[in-house]
Motif scaffolding. Sequence first.
Motif, PDB file in Angstrom:
ATOM      1  N   THR A 173     -17.645  -5.078  -5.103  1.00  0.00           N
ATOM      2  CA  THR A 173     -16.796  -4.915  -3.931  1.00  0.00           C
ATOM      3  C   THR A 173     -15.352  -5.146  -4.337  1.00  0.00           C
ATOM      4  OG1 THR A 173     -18.563  -5.643  -2.445  1.00  0.00           O
ATOM      5  CG2 THR A 173     -16.310  -5.743  -1.619  1.00  0.00           C
ATOM      6  N   VAL A 174     -14.488  -4.163  -4.066  1.00  0.00           N
ATOM      7  CA  VAL A 174     -13.068  -4.244  -4.387  1.00  0.00           C
ATOM      8  C   VAL A 174     -12.313  -4.532  -3.096  1.00  0.00           C
ATOM      9  CG1 VAL A 174     -11.054  -2.984  -5.233  1.00  0.00           C
ATOM     10  CG2 VAL A 174     -13.275  -2.677  -6.330  1.00  0.00           C
ATOM     11  N   ASP A 175     -11.638  -5.670  -3.047  1.00  0.00           N
ATOM     12  CA  ASP A 175     -10.858  -6.063  -1.876  1.00  0.00           C
ATOM     13  C   ASP A 175      -9.379  -5.897  -2.181  1.00  0.00           C
ATOM     14  OD1 ASP A 175     -13.030  -6.928  -0.163  1.00  0.00           O
ATOM     15  OD2 ASP A 175     -13.253  -8.633  -1.509  1.00  0.00           O
ATOM     16  N   ILE A 176      -8.682  -5.105  -1.343  1.00  0.00           N
ATOM     17  CA  ILE A 176      -7.250  -4.867  -1.492  1.00  0.00           C
ATOM     18  C   ILE A 176      -6.552  -5.409  -0.247  1.00  0.00           C
ATOM     19  CG2 ILE A 176      -5.434  -3.144  -1.787  1.00  0.00           C
ATOM     20  CD1 ILE A 176      -7.473  -1.354  -3.155  1.00  0.00           C
ATOM     21  N   THR A 177      -5.634  -6.335  -0.436  1.00  0.00           N
ATOM     22  CA  THR A 177      -4.891  -6.922   0.676  1.00  0.00           C
ATOM     23  C   THR A 177      -3.626  -6.106   0.926  1.00  0.00           C
ATOM     24  OG1 THR A 177      -5.712  -9.127   0.119  1.00  0.00           O
ATOM     25  CG2 THR A 177      -3.758  -9.011   1.518  1.00  0.00           C
ATOM     26  N   VAL A 178      -3.447  -5.686   2.161  1.00  0.00           N
ATOM     27  CA  VAL A 178      -2.269  -4.895   2.555  1.00  0.00           C
ATOM     28  C   VAL A 178      -1.465  -5.724   3.555  1.00  0.00           C
ATOM     29  CG1 VAL A 178      -1.427  -2.725   3.506  1.00  0.00           C
ATOM     30  CG2 VAL A 178      -3.604  -2.776   2.252  1.00  0.00           C
ATOM     31  N   ASP A 179      -0.250  -6.120   3.177  1.00  0.00           N
ATOM     32  CA  ASP A 179       0.609  -6.935   4.037  1.00  0.00           C
ATOM     33  C   ASP A 179       1.749  -6.092   4.595  1.00  0.00           C
ATOM     34  OD1 ASP A 179      -0.786  -9.357   3.640  1.00  0.00           O
ATOM     35  OD2 ASP A 179       0.198  -9.630   1.698  1.00  0.00           O
ATOM     36  N   ASP A 180       1.911  -6.125   5.911  1.00  0.00           N
ATOM     37  CA  ASP A 180       3.047  -5.476   6.560  1.00  0.00           C
ATOM     38  C   ASP A 180       4.314  -6.272   6.249  1.00  0.00           C
ATOM     39  OD1 ASP A 180       4.772  -4.128   8.255  1.00  0.00           O
ATOM     40  OD2 ASP A 180       4.146  -5.280  10.021  1.00  0.00           O
ATOM     41  N   GLY A 181       5.372  -5.566   5.809  1.00  0.00           N
ATOM     42  CA  GLY A 181       6.588  -6.259   5.408  1.00  0.00           C
ATOM     43  C   GLY A 181       7.683  -6.252   6.448  1.00  0.00           C
ATOM     44  N   LEU A 182       7.380  -5.822   7.691  1.00  0.00           N
ATOM     45  CA  LEU A 182       8.400  -5.739   8.735  1.00  0.00           C
ATOM     46  C   LEU A 182       8.097  -6.694   9.878  1.00  0.00           C
ATOM     47  CD1 LEU A 182       8.819  -1.852   8.980  1.00  0.00           C
ATOM     48  CD2 LEU A 182      10.307  -3.472   7.789  1.00  0.00           C
ATOM     49  N   LEU A 183       9.111  -6.820  10.765  1.00  0.00           N
ATOM     50  CA  LEU A 183       8.922  -7.565  12.016  1.00  0.00           C
ATOM     51  C   LEU A 183       8.860  -6.547  13.149  1.00  0.00           C
ATOM     52  CD1 LEU A 183      11.357 -10.528  11.245  1.00  0.00           C
ATOM     53  CD2 LEU A 183       8.865 -10.458  10.994  1.00  0.00           C
ATOM     54  N   GLY A 184       9.687  -6.702  14.174  1.00  0.00           N
ATOM     55  CA  GLY A 184       9.644  -5.778  15.299  1.00  0.00           C
ATOM     56  C   GLY A 184      10.280  -4.435  14.972  1.00  0.00           C
ATOM     57  N   VAL A 185       9.653  -3.348  15.431  1.00  0.00           N
ATOM     58  CA  VAL A 185      10.172  -1.992  15.248  1.00  0.00           C
ATOM     59  C   VAL A 185       9.949  -1.207  16.531  1.00  0.00           C
ATOM     60  CG1 VAL A 185       9.639  -2.031  12.772  1.00  0.00           C
ATOM     61  CG2 VAL A 185       7.999  -1.022  14.374  1.00  0.00           C
ATOM     62  N   LEU A 186      10.635  -0.065  16.666  1.00  0.00           N
ATOM     63  CA  LEU A 186      10.340   0.895  17.727  1.00  0.00           C
ATOM     64  C   LEU A 186       9.432   1.952  17.128  1.00  0.00           C
ATOM     65  CD1 LEU A 186      13.790   1.338  19.504  1.00  0.00           C
ATOM     66  CD2 LEU A 186      11.787   0.088  20.324  1.00  0.00           C
ATOM     67  N   GLY A 187       8.200   1.988  17.553  1.00  0.00           N
ATOM     68  CA  GLY A 187       7.222   2.897  16.989  1.00  0.00           C
ATOM     69  C   GLY A 187       6.016   2.108  16.483  1.00  0.00           C
ATOM     70  N   THR A 188       5.157   2.794  15.784  1.00  0.00           N
ATOM     71  CA  THR A 188       3.915   2.194  15.294  1.00  0.00           C
ATOM     72  C   THR A 188       3.963   2.081  13.785  1.00  0.00           C
ATOM     73  OG1 THR A 188       2.688   3.201  17.114  1.00  0.00           O
ATOM     74  CG2 THR A 188       1.402   2.376  15.255  1.00  0.00           C
ATOM     75  N   LYS A 189       3.768   0.871  13.293  1.00  0.00           N
ATOM     76  CA  LYS A 189       3.762   0.653  11.849  1.00  0.00           C
ATOM     77  C   LYS A 189       2.400   1.051  11.273  1.00  0.00           C
ATOM     78  CE  LYS A 189       5.003  -3.642  12.496  1.00  0.00           C
ATOM     79  NZ  LYS A 189       5.343  -5.057  12.207  1.00  0.00           N
ATOM     80  N   VAL A 190       2.429   1.973  10.322  1.00  0.00           N
ATOM     81  CA  VAL A 190       1.200   2.476   9.707  1.00  0.00           C
ATOM     82  C   VAL A 190       1.433   2.613   8.207  1.00  0.00           C
ATOM     83  CG1 VAL A 190       0.482   3.737  11.795  1.00  0.00           C
ATOM     84  CG2 VAL A 190       1.845   4.904  10.041  1.00  0.00           C
ATOM     85  N   TYR A 191       0.362   2.945   7.495  1.00  0.00           N
ATOM     86  CA  TYR A 191       0.524   3.401   6.119  1.00  0.00           C
ATOM     87  C   TYR A 191      -0.387   4.590   5.891  1.00  0.00           C
ATOM     88  CZ  TYR A 191      -3.706   0.678   4.850  1.00  0.00           C
ATOM     89  OH  TYR A 191      -4.979   0.165   4.766  1.00  0.00           O
ATOM     90  N   GLN A 192       0.078   5.475   5.021  1.00  0.00           N
ATOM     91  CA  GLN A 192      -0.717   6.630   4.611  1.00  0.00           C
ATOM     92  C   GLN A 192      -1.423   6.288   3.306  1.00  0.00           C
ATOM     93  OE1 GLN A 192      -1.341   9.565   6.127  1.00  0.00           O
ATOM     94  NE2 GLN A 192      -2.703  10.145   4.429  1.00  0.00           N
ATOM     95  N   LEU A 193      -2.737   6.359   3.330  1.00  0.00           N
ATOM     96  CA  LEU A 193      -3.527   6.077   2.128  1.00  0.00           C
ATOM     97  C   LEU A 193      -4.030   7.384   1.536  1.00  0.00           C
ATOM     98  CD1 LEU A 193      -5.087   4.114   0.215  1.00  0.00           C
ATOM     99  CD2 LEU A 193      -6.992   4.276   1.835  1.00  0.00           C
ATOM    100  N   THR A 194      -3.800   7.544   0.237  1.00  0.00           N
ATOM    101  CA  THR A 194      -4.345   8.690  -0.498  1.00  0.00           C
ATOM    102  C   THR A 194      -5.154   8.148  -1.668  1.00  0.00           C
ATOM    103  OG1 THR A 194      -2.405  10.021   0.075  1.00  0.00           O
ATOM    104  CG2 THR A 194      -3.815  10.829  -1.706  1.00  0.00           C
ATOM    105  N   THR A 195      -6.427   8.460  -1.699  1.00  0.00           N
ATOM    106  CA  THR A 195      -7.285   7.993  -2.789  1.00  0.00           C
ATOM    107  C   THR A 195      -7.595   9.160  -3.721  1.00  0.00           C
ATOM    108  OG1 THR A 195      -9.212   8.303  -1.335  1.00  0.00           O
ATOM    109  CG2 THR A 195      -8.327   6.077  -1.538  1.00  0.00           C
ATOM    110  N   THR A 196      -7.544   8.866  -5.029  1.00  0.00           N
ATOM    111  CA  THR A 196      -7.798   9.882  -6.049  1.00  0.00           C
ATOM    112  C   THR A 196      -8.906   9.383  -6.967  1.00  0.00           C
ATOM    113  OG1 THR A 196      -5.465  10.523  -5.973  1.00  0.00           O
ATOM    114  CG2 THR A 196      -6.756  11.289  -7.850  1.00  0.00           C
TER     115      THR A 196
END
Length: 217
Positions: free
Chosen positions: A1-24
């Motif tokens: 099992t591979v565990d990858i921790t993803v931490d958001d680096g921002l505080l308040g924003v206008l909009g939705t904070k997301v990330y685009q994941l591309t796996t190869t």
Amino acid sequence: TVDITVDDGLLGVLGTKVYQLTTTYDPLGVSGVQATGEYPAGTDISDDLVNLSEEVQPVTYHFKSRIKDPRGTNPSYYCDGGNDTSITIYLNPTPKLSVSVPEEIYCDSSTVNITVNDGTLDVIGTKVYQLTTTYTDRAVEGVQPNGEYPADLDISDNLVNKTPEVQLIEYYFKALIRDDRPGHEGSFCDQGGDTTIRVWLNPTPVVSVSVADTVWC
């Protein structure tokens, strides 16, 4: 099992904070990889990766941080000038070996040759096998010592039966990939199959002859 921790680096924003994941990766070589797509910022990944091949497989996770358009009028618009990150995982194959011996019953003081074949291709680490032998110590000599040996290293034992009865010698093989990275001493990929070879060693034939008298009429 591979565990990858993803931490958001921002505080308040206008909009939705997301990330685009591309796996190869090679879909014929690996299963269990997180699907390519958009995920909420801060969503960790936990993948149960399975190597379907006989060699090491790279899996790359590419992350692109974004803020989705808060107005909702253009779903394809993002603030996406943020940094991106790539993480490559190297997934070793399951250790494999095949072991064979020409026959199972031998005469005393015979040489027993056991062929050991490695069943994998390229790996990260060192391919070895753990050998464990079981026999009566005072009854047999010449047995290969227990220990760790390079994959593909054959065994040639000159076995001597020191008793008047047949002796059983068992050779137990466990395929391993040794982790040679600093700080990982003593770690192995050891999910591979194991094999037991049994050899029966007959004693030296002995006869006892006697006669009541050496002088006869």
